[in-house]
Design an enzyme around this catalytic site. Structure first.
Site, mmCIF file in Angstrom:
data_model
loop_
_atom_site.group_PDB
_atom_site.id
_atom_site.type_symbol
_atom_site.label_atom_id
_atom_site.label_comp_id
_atom_site.label_asym_id
_atom_site.label_seq_id
_atom_site.Cartn_x
_atom_site.Cartn_y
_atom_site.Cartn_z
ATOM 1 N N LYS A 52 -13.915 18.257 10.961
ATOM 2 C CA LYS A 52 -14.862 18.257 12.087
ATOM 3 C C LYS A 52 -15.062 19.687 12.557
ATOM 4 C CE LYS A 52 -15.911 14.836 15.516
ATOM 5 N NZ LYS A 52 -15.400 13.847 16.435
ATOM 6 N N THR B 292 0.867 -1.183 0.000
ATOM 7 C CA THR B 292 0.000 0.000 0.000
ATOM 8 C C THR B 292 0.903 1.232 0.000
ATOM 9 O OG1 THR B 292 0.007 0.111 2.388
ATOM 10 C CG2 THR B 292 -1.798 -1.092 1.379
ATOM 11 N N GLU C 135 -5.980 -3.744 0.236
ATOM 12 C CA GLU C 135 -6.208 -4.795 1.236
ATOM 13 C C GLU C 135 -7.414 -5.671 0.893
ATOM 14 O OE1 GLU C 135 -5.464 -1.661 1.812
ATOM 15 O OE2 GLU C 135 -4.187 -1.407 3.571
ATOM 16 N N TRP D 236 -19.437 16.599 11.398
ATOM 17 C CA TRP D 236 -18.557 16.188 10.309
ATOM 18 C C TRP D 236 -18.982 16.825 8.984
ATOM 19 C CZ3 TRP D 236 -17.195 10.276 10.793
ATOM 20 C CH2 TRP D 236 -16.581 10.081 12.035
HETATM 21 P P1 AMP Z 1 -5.572 1.926 -2.522
HETATM 22 O O1 AMP Z 1 -5.342 0.857 -1.549
HETATM 23 O O2 AMP Z 1 -4.331 2.685 -2.886
HETATM 24 O O3 AMP Z 1 -6.289 1.423 -3.731
HETATM 25 O O4 AMP Z 1 -6.497 3.014 -1.831
HETATM 26 C C1 AMP Z 1 -7.735 2.658 -1.267
HETATM 27 C C2 AMP Z 1 -8.466 3.882 -0.811
HETATM 28 O O5 AMP Z 1 -8.797 4.722 -1.927
HETATM 29 C C3 AMP Z 1 -9.795 3.579 -0.174
HETATM 30 O O6 AMP Z 1 -9.659 3.178 1.164
HETATM 31 C C4 AMP Z 1 -10.518 4.909 -0.332
HETATM 32 O O7 AMP Z 1 -10.122 5.842 0.653
HETATM 33 C C5 AMP Z 1 -10.023 5.406 -1.667
HETATM 34 N N1 AMP Z 1 -11.007 5.075 -2.723
HETATM 35 C C6 AMP Z 1 -10.937 4.085 -3.617
HETATM 36 N N2 AMP Z 1 -12.004 4.130 -4.434
HETATM 37 C C7 AMP Z 1 -12.775 5.162 -4.045
HETATM 38 C C8 AMP Z 1 -14.026 5.715 -4.467
HETATM 39 N N3 AMP Z 1 -14.689 5.239 -5.505
HETATM 40 N N4 AMP Z 1 -14.516 6.761 -3.774
HETATM 41 C C9 AMP Z 1 -13.859 7.275 -2.729
HETATM 42 N N5 AMP Z 1 -12.675 6.818 -2.276
HETATM 43 C C10 AMP Z 1 -12.139 5.778 -2.928
#
Ligand code: AMP
Length: 577
Positions: free
Chosen positions: A440, A188, A333, A445
């Site tokens: 916040k 990640t 994840e 929120w």
């Molecule tokens: P990654 O592991 O780099 O793919 O990042 C995952 C994170 O990206 C998620 O926990 C979200 O915070 C954000 N994310 C992914 N898809 C979306 C979406 N369609 N809308 C809002 N946030 C998203």
């Protein structure tokens, strides 16, 4: 587990090699087309792809790579990268895809942490490899994904992929592998601390591919021409390199040129029906389409995810270009697909405005993903579409623990996603923020994503980020940081006025600042931590008591103020859990 009568079906492990073997056997003449880093185009079939993946497996085994050892890639979307996906995991090694956009220090950390034995890289990354090699002594060899003629001049001793494959004939049977053994490793790109590794299993990868191909997810079939723009170095390109072969779909792999024009030309030339990528990439495509007055002649559907899809983008693709947008949410994840928007028959009969609201959310969980939202002390919150909570998930494609760590990230068997969300009675997810990005204000929120979506709907705004500013009275207030479109003019006041009929008054940002560009993470997400640091000392007008602040006429009791407000949508005003 409850004891029960044992079933009597074959105990065949779910292994990733079976996905490519299936495509080679039953869709053997279906094409894989790549735009090569060398500059030309390459096309061949699933049958040839499997043969070459087997030759790679033979070559790696000859080099002494053992099952379970990690082989890393730094590569764009292309056929040699695809062969590496299968030519490593297919014989039990672990394919570790590395995001080359990370800082070199992070990449060196990742390679050493994963204990990668070999690293296969596209020639564009030769300078990066020269920089990394001295810091990664346990890597036994660096292999350029090209032939000898194109092998770059480098300080690091490297061999070429084609020379490596040359002595091998592909007469190789994929071995039977325990389905719980590791298949792929993805780190990640966290904004704080070291990256952490998600180590998928053959079972989780195959189950994810099944789920991804389903009609309620990507909906792939053998009549599709699929172009993953989401990189294969980021969470297995959302499973497309596995779901594509499973469905027998033609693949178009765009290489390194991801600008609007290059993508459009490839889509048209190869008659792409389906594509997938993050909003930033699609911004470039939309800008090109508009400027060139271009139309799509084959594109039917596209998945937009990785960050919230701005409603303005959704409208542009659907209304102006007739392309169905599938908004998707997920994370490394989770392998990564978590939820997607596919409306039911009944929902498609609702008034267009209502349908649009549903499409702007993140959709329903795919089969195998369980969700809940929790508040303080793990208290489960109602699925009413308005109550915000921390989103927790579990399922067979969700991480149990990070690679080479001793502590479990799980809470009562659930994985805390770090996202804040609402769930409605029909199970539709709406992500309002990352928990660390939530604003916040006076104990209530405010969704930064909602505020950003509104900003980018303004014709003069190219990109926007909303962050929390420390505030003496309200604790935090929103600051909007904006990149204008080239040649567009807009003032702070005009932008603030743009919010007037769209959100309750106390959600309106306190201030707007204009910048040339916004910081992004290696996966294209807004880097809000950096932004918060950059603007830490900015004093919003409300803290100075200026008259035009949206809060100056708000009573000290924010809750009383909320009571009189009409929320812009069903989620605008709600107490935090
Ligand atoms: P990654 O592991 O780099 O793919 O990042 C995952 C994170 O990206 C998620 O926990 C979200 O915070 C954000 N994310 C992914 N898809 C979306 C979406 N369609 N809308 C809002 N946030 C998203």
């Amino acid at each position: 587990m409850t004891a029960s009568l044992q079933g009597q079906m074959m105990d065949m492990p779910l292994t990733v090699s079976a996905l490519l073997a299936h495509a080679a056997r039953f869709y053997g003449t279906v094409e894989i087309v790549s735009r090569r880093i060398e500059g030309d185009w390459h096309r061949y079939t699933y049958r040839e792809c499997e043969r070459r993946a087997k030759r790679l497996a033979q070559a790696l085994i000859a080099l002494g790579v053992e099952p379970g050892e990690r082989v890393a890639t730094f590569a764009w979307n292309g056929y040699r990268h695809l062969e590496t996906y299968y030519g490593t995991a297919g014989f039990g090694a672990v394919c570790h895809t590395i995001n080359p956009r990370l800082f070199p220090e992070q990449i060196a950390f990742i390679i050493n942490h994963a204990q990668d034995r070999y690293v296969l890289f596209d020639i564009t990354f030769a300078p990066l490899v020269d920089r990394l090699a001295p810091q990664c002594p346990q890597v036994r060899g660096w292999i350029a994904l090209t032939d000898d003629a194109h092998r770059p001049d480098m300080r690091t001793p490297v061999s070429s992929y084609e020379t490596l494959l040359a002595p091998h004939d592909g007469a190789f049977d994929w071995p039977r592998i325990d389905e719980r053994s590791a298949s792929y490793l993805c780190y990640t790109s966290g904004t704080t601390g070291h990256p952490k590794g998600a180590l998928y299993t053959h079972r989780s990868t195959v189950l994810h591919a099944y789920g991804a191909a389903l009609p309620n997810a990507l909906g792939l079939s053998a009549r599709d021409v699929v172009m993953p723009v989401v990189p294969m170095f980021h969470v297995n390109a959302w499973g497309i390199p596995h779901a594509g072969p499973l469905a027998g779909a033609k693949l178009v792999l765009p290489g390194k040129d991801l600008d609007g024009r290059s993508l459009y030309e490839l889509m048209e030339a190869e008659r792409v029906t389906f594509s997938a990528g993050v909003p930033t990439v699609w911004l470039g495509l939309l800008a090109y389409m508009k400027e060139a007055g271009a139309r799509f002649s084959s594109l039917e559907r596209m998945v937009i995810g990785g960050s919230a899809c701005p409603p303005a983008m959704l409208r542009a693709f659907e209304d102006d270009y007739g392309v169905e947008v599938i908004h998707a949410w997920g994370m490394t994840e989770m392998s990564p697909l978590g939820s997607l928007v596919k409306l039911t028959g009944e929902e498609r009969r609702r008034p267009p405005a209502e349908q649009r609201k549903l499409r702007e959310k993140q959709g329903r969980a795919g089969f195998g993903v369980e969700m809940k939202i929790v508040g303080d002390g793990g208290r489960e919150l109602p699925w009413d579409g308005v109550t915000f909570g921390d989103l927790h998930v579990r399922g067979p494609c969700v991480i149990d623990r990070y690679y080479r760590t001793d502590t479990s990230p799980l809470i009562d068997g659930w994985f805390p996603t770090g996202d804040v969300a609402t769930l409605d009675a029909d199970g539709c997810l709406h992500i309002t923020d990352r928990s660390k990005d939530v604003i916040k204000s006076g104990g209530e929120w405010i969704s930064s994503i909602d505020l950003e979506n509104i900003a980018v709907a303004h014709p003069a705004v190219a990109e926007a980020a909303c962050i929390a500013l420390a505030h003496p009275r309200w604790n935090e207030r929103p600051l909007l940081v904006v990149v204008k479109r080239p040649d567009a003019q807009v003032t702070r006041e005009e932008l603030l006025a743009f919010y007037a009929d769209k959100v309750v008054k106390w959600w309106i940002p306190d201030d707007v600042v204009f910048v040339d560009e916004l910081p992004h993470t290696a996966t294209g997400k807004l880097q809000k931590l950096t932004l918060r640091e950059q603007w830490r000392d900015h004093v919003p007008p409300s803290a100075r008591g200026d008259a035009d602040c949206p809060l100056t006429d708000v009573s000290t009791d924010l809750n009383a103020d909320h009571a009189g407000c009409v929320p812009p949508s069903d989620r605008a005003t709600r107490s935090p859990p």
